[in-house]
Design an enzyme around this catalytic site. Structure first.
Site, PDB file in Angstrom:
ATOM      1  N   SER A 210       1.115  -1.502  -0.185  1.00  0.00           N
ATOM      2  CA  SER A 210       0.403   0.109   0.215  1.00  0.00           C
ATOM      3  C   SER A 210       0.525   1.129   0.262  1.00  0.00           C
ATOM      4  O   SER A 210       1.272   1.345  -0.755  1.00  0.00           O
ATOM      5  CB  SER A 210      -1.022   0.087   1.194  1.00  0.00           C
ATOM      6  OG  SER A 210      -1.863   0.731   1.513  1.00  0.00           O
TER       7      SER A 210
ATOM      8  N   ASP B 201      -8.601  -5.938  -5.379  1.00  0.00           N
ATOM      9  CA  ASP B 201      -8.525  -4.397  -4.496  1.00  0.00           C
ATOM     10  C   ASP B 201      -8.259  -2.446  -5.123  1.00  0.00           C
ATOM     11  O   ASP B 201      -8.062  -2.745  -6.100  1.00  0.00           O
ATOM     12  CB  ASP B 201      -6.370  -4.778  -4.295  1.00  0.00           C
ATOM     13  CG  ASP B 201      -6.276  -3.098  -3.775  1.00  0.00           C
ATOM     14  OD1 ASP B 201      -6.813  -2.665  -2.613  1.00  0.00           O
ATOM     15  OD2 ASP B 201      -4.916  -3.206  -3.741  1.00  0.00           O
TER      16      ASP B 201
ATOM     17  N   HIS C 272      -5.749  -6.402  -1.579  1.00  0.00           N
ATOM     18  CA  HIS C 272      -5.022  -5.721  -0.889  1.00  0.00           C
ATOM     19  C   HIS C 272      -4.191  -6.881  -0.327  1.00  0.00           C
ATOM     20  O   HIS C 272      -4.555  -6.689   0.406  1.00  0.00           O
ATOM     21  CB  HIS C 272      -5.868  -4.525  -0.204  1.00  0.00           C
ATOM     22  CG  HIS C 272      -4.847  -3.312  -0.246  1.00  0.00           C
ATOM     23  ND1 HIS C 272      -4.841  -2.821  -1.154  1.00  0.00           N
ATOM     24  CD2 HIS C 272      -4.059  -2.824   0.813  1.00  0.00           C
ATOM     25  CE1 HIS C 272      -3.918  -1.861  -0.655  1.00  0.00           C
ATOM     26  NE2 HIS C 272      -3.654  -1.499   0.788  1.00  0.00           N
TER      27      HIS C 272
END
Length: 492
Positions: free
Chosen positions: A173, A435, A460
């Site tokens: 991320s 995601d 994710h």
């Protein structure tokens, strides 16, 4: 993740999200899972907190102030001459569970790597300043964080005799973005990077997030996003009539009678409820239990199952049933739908404040670097009522950052890092199709040395979590491919 922290990522933090995310995992607006130490400690594994001295402001030679940054070390797999793996912290506390579990440790065992994890400035226990005032938050940025990483790498390498070892950066991320940018900006210090679920293009308005939510819901049941859209539209319409507020208060188990006095009040409530679906989609069928995450059993299939259950009533009633399920999952007695409360929490500058777990800090970064606002401005998404101006206004409310300053800062971020136009080598970009953050990531190979791994059906940071027997075949293959790339690169 957080890596997450796999983590990002990234929003204006509704109260439901504040409660659940800061306790157990990253949110879509932080991008990235909050590190919770409970799981690792309960399993009897304790990695000693270590502290590293950093400058407060790397870009002002006249400022000599310093602070202590937290990090962890796992030497269990290290073999003399082996590489050094550096896990990059993100918008939440560094969770020592990652020193015991995770795919990167499988790679470390096979490659004889020393493993380090560095917590991000202003998150967790890494407090550079006495509080989180806007004046102090000016020292919070990805550029300062990258320089923290560079200085840490240089000093630790010299102290441990690792200067000539090959260093590999890992992150998911927002930390995934940092991993890519670390290799980009400091190629002499980091040899390769694994940039998982990394949004590398900054944009103020990010309606594509909700477009992916639509597609992800539809991948389970084509009718699901249509039912969600109908429910959201119905709720938005009822919010226009104060006579409905008593029923809405009861339907969604609100902590106090609903009060809608401004468009912001309405937008906040609508976003808060949409967040139930957004968060579940982002982490659908993940394997985050090892880091203390709650709610992994709530999947897209579960939510769409509720939305399709006609015995619950109309789509609006099913939408309320989803909200009650999420509150039950996170042991919430009621839902605080007050933007006034949220504003109070987000402007509390104490390290003991309710948003100090990462909310105040991350939203500041979105207002001064990234944007990433998941608005309802696209017609191709299932929700209603929280357009871009609602998000942008919070930058002014919380930090006195104007819309013009926000736009300029986001443009500068892309100019500084290059956005999609990355010129580097030995960076791999894994992303999952479920995601929503993949919309701002690298999903196709840039060059042979900048490969993308697009994993169909995963969410994710899925490739970072520990493997399990029911992992999708394509996820298993993705983890294997990352290892083969690292093996190949480290032999060069």
């Amino acid at each position: 993740m957080a890596f997450r922290d796999c983590g990002f990522q990234l929003r204006t933090f509704a109260s439901l999200w504040l409660i659940s995310v800061f306790a157990v995992g990253e949110g879509r607006y932080k991008g990235f899972a909050r590190f919770n130490q409970v799981q690792a400690v309960e399993r009897g594994v304790v990695f000693e907190e270590q502290w590293f001295t950093q400058k407060l402001d790397h870009f002002n030679g006249a400022d000599s102030r310093v602070w202590k940054q937290r990090y962890f070390v796992n030497e269990a797999f290290y073999k003399p001459g082996g590489p050094v793996f550096l896990m990059i912290g993100g918008e939440g506390p560094a969770n020592q569970a990652w020193m015991e579990y995770g795919t990167w440790l499988i790679y470390a065992k096979k490659l004889g790597a020393l493993c380090l994890m560095l917590e991000h400035r202003f998150y967790g226990k890494s407090h550079p300043t006495v509080d989180l005032s806007t004046d102090n938050l000016r020292f919070l940025s990805s550029r300062q964080a990258l320089t923290d990483l560079a200085h840490f790498r240089t000093v630790i390498a010299e102290a441990r005799g690792l200067t000539n070892r090959k260093w590999v950066a890992f992150g998911g991320s927002y930390p995934g973005s940092l991993a890519a940018w670390f290799r980009l900006k400091y190629p002499h210090l980091v040899y390769a990077s694994v940039a998982t679920s990394a949004p590398i293009y900054a944009e103020v308005n990010f309606p594509e997030y909700l477009e992916v939510v639509w597609r992800s819901l539809a991948s389970v049941n084509p009718e699901c996003p249509l039912l969600v859209q109908k429910a959201s539209d119905t709720l938005a319409e009822r919010l226009k009539d104060p006579k409905t507020y008593d029923n809405i208060t009861k339907d969604f188990n609100l902590c106090s009678k609903l009060q809608i006095q401004t468009e912001t009040d309405s937008a906040y409530f609508l976003e808060e409820l949409a967040g139930n679906f957004m968060d579940v989609v982002q982490y659908n069928e993940d394997n985050r239990g090892f880091e203390g995450a709650i709610g992994s059993n709530i999947t897209i299939k579960v939510l769409c199952g509720l939305m399709s259950d006609t015995s619950l009533g109309e789509p609006y009633d099913r939408y309320a049933a989803v909200a009650r399920l999420m509150m039950e999952t996170y042991s919430m007695k009621c839902l605080d739908a007050s933007f006034k409360t949220y504003l109070r929490d987000m402007t509390n500058t104490s390290w003991e404040g309710p948003a100090a777990g990462g909310g105040r800090q991350w939203v500041y970064q979105t207002c001064t670097e990234f944007g990433f606002y998941q608005s309802t401005d696209s017609p191709n998404q299932p929700f209603t009522g929280f357009p871009l101006p609602y998000h942008v206004k919070q930058c002014a409310d919380f930090y006195n950052v104007s819309a013009e300053e926000l736009a300029e800062s986001v443009a500068q971020t892309n100019e500084y890092y290059g956005a999609y136009d990355i010129h580097s080598t030995r960076i791999v970009f894994p992303n999952g199709s479920i995601d929503p953050w993949h919309a701002l990531g690298i999903t196709k190979n840039i060059t042979r040395d900048l490969p993308a791994i697009f994993i169909k059906g995963t969410a994710h940071c899925a490739n970072m979590y520990p493997a399990r027997s029911d992992d999708l075949p394509q996820l298993v293959l993705a983890r294997d491919r990352i290892f083969l790339l690292l093996q190949q690169w480290l032999q060069q």
